[in-house]
Each structure stands twice: as C-alpha cells, then as structure tokens.
Design a protein around this motif. Structure first.
Motif, PDB file in Angstrom:
ATOM      1  N   TYR A  53     -12.950  12.898   9.459  1.00 47.72           N
ATOM      2  CA  TYR A  53     -13.833  12.412   8.103  1.00 47.72           C
ATOM      3  C   TYR A  53     -14.406  11.403   8.691  1.00 47.72           C
ATOM      4  CZ  TYR A  53     -10.703  15.686   5.493  1.00 47.72           C
ATOM      5  OH  TYR A  53      -9.864  16.805   4.958  1.00 47.72           O
ATOM      6  N   GLU A  54     -15.692  11.143   7.793  1.00 49.62           N
ATOM      7  CA  GLU A  54     -16.472  10.024   8.183  1.00 49.62           C
ATOM      8  C   GLU A  54     -16.175   8.816   7.079  1.00 49.62           C
ATOM      9  OE1 GLU A  54     -20.606  10.900   8.109  1.00 49.62           O
ATOM     10  OE2 GLU A  54     -20.484  11.932   9.870  1.00 49.62           O
ATOM     11  N   ILE A  55     -16.091   7.541   7.600  1.00 49.29           N
ATOM     12  CA  ILE A  55     -15.921   6.419   6.798  1.00 49.29           C
ATOM     13  C   ILE A  55     -16.916   5.452   6.683  1.00 49.29           C
ATOM     14  CG2 ILE A  55     -13.951   4.819   6.296  1.00 49.29           C
ATOM     15  CD1 ILE A  55     -12.790   7.513   6.406  1.00 49.29           C
ATOM     16  N   THR A  56     -17.640   5.370   5.771  1.00 49.11           N
ATOM     17  CA  THR A  56     -18.788   4.492   5.893  1.00 49.11           C
ATOM     18  C   THR A  56     -18.606   3.029   5.053  1.00 49.11           C
ATOM     19  OG1 THR A  56     -20.179   6.499   5.647  1.00 49.11           O
ATOM     20  CG2 THR A  56     -21.084   4.205   4.889  1.00 49.11           C
ATOM     21  N   PHE A  57     -18.932   2.030   5.851  1.00 49.65           N
ATOM     22  CA  PHE A  57     -18.649   0.620   5.366  1.00 49.65           C
ATOM     23  C   PHE A  57     -19.967   0.094   4.840  1.00 49.65           C
ATOM     24  CE2 PHE A  57     -15.372   1.651   8.389  1.00 49.65           C
ATOM     25  CZ  PHE A  57     -14.225   1.192   7.880  1.00 49.65           C
ATOM     26  N   THR A  58     -20.104  -0.070   3.543  1.00 50.15           N
ATOM     27  CA  THR A  58     -21.264  -0.156   3.148  1.00 50.15           C
ATOM     28  C   THR A  58     -22.092  -1.763   3.167  1.00 50.15           C
ATOM     29  OG1 THR A  58     -20.412  -1.343   1.047  1.00 50.15           O
ATOM     30  CG2 THR A  58     -20.905   1.111   0.973  1.00 50.15           C
ATOM     31  N   LYS A  59     -21.096  -2.707   3.578  1.00 44.89           N
ATOM     32  CA  LYS A  59     -21.724  -3.912   3.636  1.00 44.89           C
ATOM     33  C   LYS A  59     -22.081  -4.268   5.452  1.00 44.89           C
ATOM     34  CE  LYS A  59     -19.235  -6.449   0.240  1.00 44.89           C
ATOM     35  NZ  LYS A  59     -18.092  -7.392  -0.254  1.00 44.89           N
ATOM     36  N   SER A  60     -21.130  -3.668   6.267  1.00 40.14           N
ATOM     37  CA  SER A  60     -21.413  -3.623   7.557  1.00 40.14           C
ATOM     38  C   SER A  60     -22.725  -2.534   7.915  1.00 40.14           C
ATOM     39  CB  SER A  60     -20.294  -3.535   8.416  1.00 40.14           C
ATOM     40  OG  SER A  60     -19.726  -2.186   8.327  1.00 40.14           O
ATOM     41  N   ARG A  93     -12.681  -1.935  -2.290  1.00 41.69           N
ATOM     42  CA  ARG A  93     -13.148  -1.067  -3.262  1.00 41.69           C
ATOM     43  C   ARG A  93     -13.598   0.241  -2.845  1.00 41.69           C
ATOM     44  NH1 ARG A  93     -13.646  -1.384  -8.494  1.00 41.69           N
ATOM     45  NH2 ARG A  93     -13.487  -3.414  -8.637  1.00 41.69           N
ATOM     46  N   LYS A  94     -13.181   1.369  -3.226  1.00 42.29           N
ATOM     47  CA  LYS A  94     -13.737   2.752  -2.610  1.00 42.29           C
ATOM     48  C   LYS A  94     -14.564   3.192  -3.598  1.00 42.29           C
ATOM     49  CE  LYS A  94     -10.622   6.136  -3.214  1.00 42.29           C
ATOM     50  NZ  LYS A  94     -11.312   6.907  -4.004  1.00 42.29           N
ATOM     51  N   ARG A  95     -15.844   3.392  -2.925  1.00 42.31           N
ATOM     52  CA  ARG A  95     -16.996   3.839  -3.787  1.00 42.31           C
ATOM     53  C   ARG A  95     -16.843   5.271  -4.106  1.00 42.31           C
ATOM     54  NH1 ARG A  95     -22.705   1.107  -2.524  1.00 42.31           N
ATOM     55  NH2 ARG A  95     -22.103  -1.002  -3.196  1.00 42.31           N
ATOM     56  N   ASP A  96     -16.497   6.151  -3.010  1.00 40.19           N
ATOM     57  CA  ASP A  96     -16.402   7.531  -3.143  1.00 40.19           C
ATOM     58  C   ASP A  96     -15.543   8.020  -2.061  1.00 40.19           C
ATOM     59  OD1 ASP A  96     -17.208  10.005  -3.952  1.00 40.19           O
ATOM     60  OD2 ASP A  96     -18.944  10.100  -2.472  1.00 40.19           O
ATOM     61  N   GLY A  97     -14.950   9.200  -2.398  1.00 35.96           N
ATOM     62  CA  GLY A  97     -14.052  10.052  -1.531  1.00 35.96           C
ATOM     63  C   GLY A  97     -12.490   9.983  -1.980  1.00 35.96           C
ATOM     64  N   THR A  98     -11.621  10.538  -1.342  1.00 36.25           N
ATOM     65  CA  THR A  98     -10.248  10.618  -1.463  1.00 36.25           C
ATOM     66  C   THR A  98      -9.328  10.006  -0.234  1.00 36.25           C
ATOM     67  OG1 THR A  98     -10.963  12.698  -2.919  1.00 36.25           O
ATOM     68  CG2 THR A  98      -8.510  12.322  -2.369  1.00 36.25           C
ATOM     69  N   VAL A  99      -8.310   9.311  -0.729  1.00 38.25           N
ATOM     70  CA  VAL A  99      -7.441   9.023   0.366  1.00 38.25           C
ATOM     71  C   VAL A  99      -6.017   9.257  -0.214  1.00 38.25           C
ATOM     72  CG1 VAL A  99      -8.947   7.138   1.030  1.00 38.25           C
ATOM     73  CG2 VAL A  99      -7.273   6.629  -0.640  1.00 38.25           C
ATOM     74  N   SER A 125      -4.126   3.846   3.797  1.00 36.71           N
ATOM     75  CA  SER A 125      -4.788   4.870   3.376  1.00 36.71           C
ATOM     76  C   SER A 125      -5.351   5.865   4.305  1.00 36.71           C
ATOM     77  CB  SER A 125      -5.910   4.308   2.551  1.00 36.71           C
ATOM     78  OG  SER A 125      -5.480   3.499   1.343  1.00 36.71           O
ATOM     79  N   LYS A 126      -5.118   7.059   4.358  1.00 33.62           N
ATOM     80  CA  LYS A 126      -5.384   8.069   5.308  1.00 33.62           C
ATOM     81  C   LYS A 126      -6.621   9.105   4.505  1.00 33.62           C
ATOM     82  CE  LYS A 126      -1.212   8.091   7.821  1.00 33.62           C
ATOM     83  NZ  LYS A 126      -0.017   8.800   8.220  1.00 33.62           N
ATOM     84  N   PRO A 127      -7.661   9.317   5.183  1.00 32.45           N
ATOM     85  CA  PRO A 127      -8.759   9.675   4.577  1.00 32.45           C
ATOM     86  C   PRO A 127      -8.332  11.293   4.175  1.00 32.45           C
ATOM     87  CG  PRO A 127      -9.301   9.955   6.657  1.00 32.45           C
ATOM     88  CD  PRO A 127      -7.843   9.041   6.514  1.00 32.45           C
ATOM     89  N   ARG A 128      -8.932  11.781   2.968  1.00 34.23           N
ATOM     90  CA  ARG A 128      -8.899  13.554   2.760  1.00 34.23           C
ATOM     91  C   ARG A 128     -10.280  13.988   2.445  1.00 34.23           C
ATOM     92  NH1 ARG A 128      -4.831  12.533   4.937  1.00 34.23           N
ATOM     93  NH2 ARG A 128      -2.928  12.549   4.379  1.00 34.23           N
ATOM     94  N   SER A 129     -10.962  13.362   2.686  1.00 40.90           N
ATOM     95  CA  SER A 129     -12.594  13.719   2.558  1.00 40.90           C
ATOM     96  C   SER A 129     -13.284  12.524   3.235  1.00 40.90           C
ATOM     97  CB  SER A 129     -12.884  13.713   1.037  1.00 40.90           C
ATOM     98  OG  SER A 129     -13.169  12.407   0.323  1.00 40.90           O
ATOM     99  N   ASN A 130     -14.662  12.434   3.350  1.00 41.13           N
ATOM    100  CA  ASN A 130     -15.586  11.568   3.715  1.00 41.13           C
ATOM    101  C   ASN A 130     -15.302  10.278   2.551  1.00 41.13           C
ATOM    102  OD1 ASN A 130     -16.364  12.902   5.756  1.00 41.13           O
ATOM    103  ND2 ASN A 130     -17.985  13.619   4.667  1.00 41.13           N
ATOM    104  N   VAL A 131     -15.268   9.172   3.137  1.00 41.85           N
ATOM    105  CA  VAL A 131     -15.069   8.064   2.198  1.00 41.85           C
ATOM    106  C   VAL A 131     -15.991   6.962   2.475  1.00 41.85           C
ATOM    107  CG1 VAL A 131     -13.262   6.085   1.609  1.00 41.85           C
ATOM    108  CG2 VAL A 131     -12.500   8.667   2.249  1.00 41.85           C
ATOM    109  N   ILE A 132     -16.209   6.187   1.279  1.00 46.02           N
ATOM    110  CA  ILE A 132     -17.307   5.045   1.261  1.00 46.02           C
ATOM    111  C   ILE A 132     -16.468   3.754   0.829  1.00 46.02           C
ATOM    112  CG2 ILE A 132     -19.396   4.161   0.635  1.00 46.02           C
ATOM    113  CD1 ILE A 132     -20.558   6.953   0.072  1.00 46.02           C
ATOM    114  N   VAL A 133     -16.453   2.744   1.477  1.00 42.35           N
ATOM    115  CA  VAL A 133     -15.624   1.650   1.169  1.00 42.35           C
ATOM    116  C   VAL A 133     -16.827   0.431   1.116  1.00 42.35           C
ATOM    117  CG1 VAL A 133     -13.413   2.408   1.773  1.00 42.35           C
ATOM    118  CG2 VAL A 133     -14.689   1.104   3.267  1.00 42.35           C
ATOM    119  N   GLU A 134     -16.314  -0.747   0.289  1.00 46.32           N
ATOM    120  CA  GLU A 134     -17.210  -1.657   0.208  1.00 46.32           C
ATOM    121  C   GLU A 134     -16.609  -2.847   1.172  1.00 46.32           C
ATOM    122  OE1 GLU A 134     -17.471  -3.259  -3.783  1.00 46.32           O
ATOM    123  OE2 GLU A 134     -18.600  -1.867  -4.579  1.00 46.32           O
TER     124      GLU A 134
END
Length: 362
Positions: free
Chosen positions: A278-285, A323-329, A352-361
């Motif tokens: 899955y893709e993990i997106t880090f909003t600040k970086s 904080r997790k903005r979106d996705g499942t872990v 935390s291991k992803p179970r979907s694409n995840v967006i975190v702050e």
C-alpha cells in the motif's frame, strides 16, 4: 494508616492517565548550568505509582504543535505525591529547549504512563552496577533515591561519566547518600577539570581498564546502563567481549534521531512483492512510500530514509503517536496509546501495519 476514618488510599487515589492525563508543573530546579528538574502534581490529590526506572510519555504544546517525548522519572516512588523529570538542554533539541525556556510553575501538560522495564524491580539482583553518561543518570538516580529512602543498603556501584565536574548531575546528593550507606559506592569520571582545578576523582572516558578498576567484579553484577547511543554502544561492546552474561545487562535510551537497538539488529527488508503493498502518505513532509501488509509504517519509513520520532518500537512508549487522516491499519500496541486516542484517529506508527492506503500527519 487512617486519618479521620479514611485510609491514605481513599484520600489520595492513584493517578490514572486514562481518567485525567493532566499534570501541573509545581516546581523547576536548576541541577547544573544546562540541566533542569521539572516537578509535577496531579490537578486532584493523587499518588503516582511507578517503579524506579520507568518513564512517562508527555504531550507538549511546542510552537503550536503537539509533540510527544518520553522522559524517565527521576524522582523516587517512595515520594508518591509528585513526579519529576530531569532534562538537559541540547543543541537543536526542540523539546528540551522549549522546556528550559517556556515551562513555568503552574503550566499544564499531558502525559501517559508510567511504562518501561528498565528497573531493578524487573531484574532483581543484590549486586548492581549502574553506568550512566550525561543525562542518562535520571533513571538510575530514581533507583538510588528509592533504596536510600527505604533503608536498603544493597551492594551498588554508581558509575557516572560527565564532561567536567560542573556537568555532574545530582553530585552532592549522591555523595551524601554514599556517606550514609556503607554499600553504596559512587564514582564520577570526568574528561576535563575546567572550573575545579583540584579535582581528585577519576579522569578520562569510558574504558575497560577504568571499569575493571572501579568494579572489578562487574561480571557478578546486574548492569543497568543509560546514556548517549555511542556511550552505551561502547559499554555493550566491552561487556560482550569480557565474559559478562548479557542477559544481566539492561539499557534505556530515548534518542529520537537514531535507530533503536532492536531496529539496528533487525532492519526491515525491502517490500515483499508477494504481499499486498500500500501507499503511505505523510502530509507534512509530502512523502509517499510503499509499505507491505507485514511491515510497520515506521519500519517502512526508516527504510525509505525518513527519521521519525520513535523510541521503544514496541507500541509501549507512545513517542511515534500520529494522527491518521485516512486508511485502515492493524495496530498491535502494548499500552502506549489510549482507547479514546484510537477513537479520535491516532495510531502508533511502530506497531501499525497497513490494510489500505494510509494518510498520516507527519
């Protein structure tokens, strides 16, 4: 003991961060020129129940943002109505500088804990060797203070390394306790003697010869070590090559820019193409990285060269709380996060291991 028909426990129940995680700063003391102790109480009369060597993970409002950091409790569990941490100002240290410059008596912070197993209570032995460098003295002074308060005179060698005599933490308190306890031996080692020309103690850096001179029976002792990563690495290397049973060696570290020992020993492998990725997106970086379903988000970030705040890497300390903005872990934590935080969308990246694409702050 009862007072007016009430027990001490009824008058002062145990502080529970699940009920109220606020702590009020009651006092600030200068220990050295760049080290301060911060003393906290609960808003309501409460007792703090912890083992010497345990830590709290704080949530500090730094520059308008919530920043989590873990600090060892320096005070003794025998004095349960307050809890104290001792913090060294470090160059570029976001939290340490904020604490020194801004935290004042009456200010309110939040904390989770106590947690941790870096304690003689978890690893009992009548013969102990405490080895510390710099601010690594904090979990060990809690042990010594506790033993002194309850009248235990166990065979203890307290070996501390500092740059100069003026950098020695808790120096006079330790000398007083050693004077009054037959089996407590305190040895301070300094690199230089600036400010104290007539220093009569040990000089130099950590070395096998120095340890053998101060604690010739170190192989018989339970050893507790805390300090900068390079310092602990030197101690660990010496013990591993000197016949010490490493099952009786314990260390503690809260270095937020380095890989923890467990990560160094087991660096995460590249993503497994046979697993769901899955893709993990880090909003600040602004970074987006791949992470397979069997890898924690923290491990994948470290593999991608990112340096995120983390300490225990076991879901215990809460340092990597995000904080997790979106996705499942799938999060298998060990107490470092509360249910109300989970309900509010917080996760611990280290477990935390992803179970979907995840967006975190982050």
């Amino acid at each position: 003991m009862a007072r007016h028909g009430l027990s001490l426990e009824a008058l002062y129940p145990v502080w529970d961060c699940e009920e109220d995680d606020r702590l009020i700063c009651r006092a600030v003391y200068e220990e050295t020129h760049d080290v301060k102790t911060f003393v906290f109480v609960s808003p309501e009369p409460r007792q703090f129940n912890f083992a010497p060597g345990q830590f709290l993970t704080f949530d500090f409002p730094v520059n308008g943002e919530s920043v989590n950091r873990s600090y060892t409790i320096a005070s003794s569990p025998t004095r349960p109505h307050t809890v104290a941490i001792t913090v060294k100002r470090t160059s570029g240290g976001v939290v340490s500088n904020w604490l020194h410059d801004h935290l004042r008596v009456g200010d309110v912070v939040r904390a989770v804990g106590p947690m941790g197993e870096f304690s003689t209570w978890a690893h009992p032995n009548p013969k102990r060797l405490f080895v510390s460098g710099g601010v690594g003295a904090t979990p060990l002074i809690s042990h010594v203070r506790r033993d002194f308060d309850v009248g235990e005179d166990l065979d203890t060698i307290y070996l501390h390394f500092a740059r100069t005599p003026r950098d020695i933490m808790f120096r006079h308190e330790l000398e007083l306790m050693a004077h009054r306890r037959q089996n407590l031996k305190v040895a301070h080692v300094v690199e230089g003697v600036e400010g104290e020309r007539f220093w009569s103690g040990y000089r130099g850096r950590f070395s096998p010869e120095l340890v053998a001179n101060i604690a010739s029976d170190f192989r018989e002792r339970e050893i507790f070590c805390c300090g900068p990563p390079a310092f602990m690495g030197a101690v660990r290397y010496f013990l591993e090559h000197s016949g010490h049973d490493m099952a009786r060696y314990h260390e503690e570290s809260f270095d937020f820019g380095q890989l923890s020992p467990s990560e160094q020993q087991a660096a995460p492998p590249p993503p497994d193409e046979t697993l769901e990725t899955y893709e993990i997106t880090f909003t600040k970086s602004g970074r987006t990285i791949p992470c397979d379903e069997n890898t924690t988000i923290l491990a994948a970030a470290r593999l991608a060269g990112m340096r995120l705040p983390a300490s225990c890497t076991k879901g215990l300390c809460g340092t990597c709380k995000t904080r997790k903005r979106d996705g499942t872990v799938d999060m298998a934590h060990a107490g470092g996060i509360r249910q109300r935080e989970i309900d509010a969308g917080m996760v611990l990246l280290c477990c935390s291991k992803p179970r979907s694409n995840v967006i975190v702050e982050r």
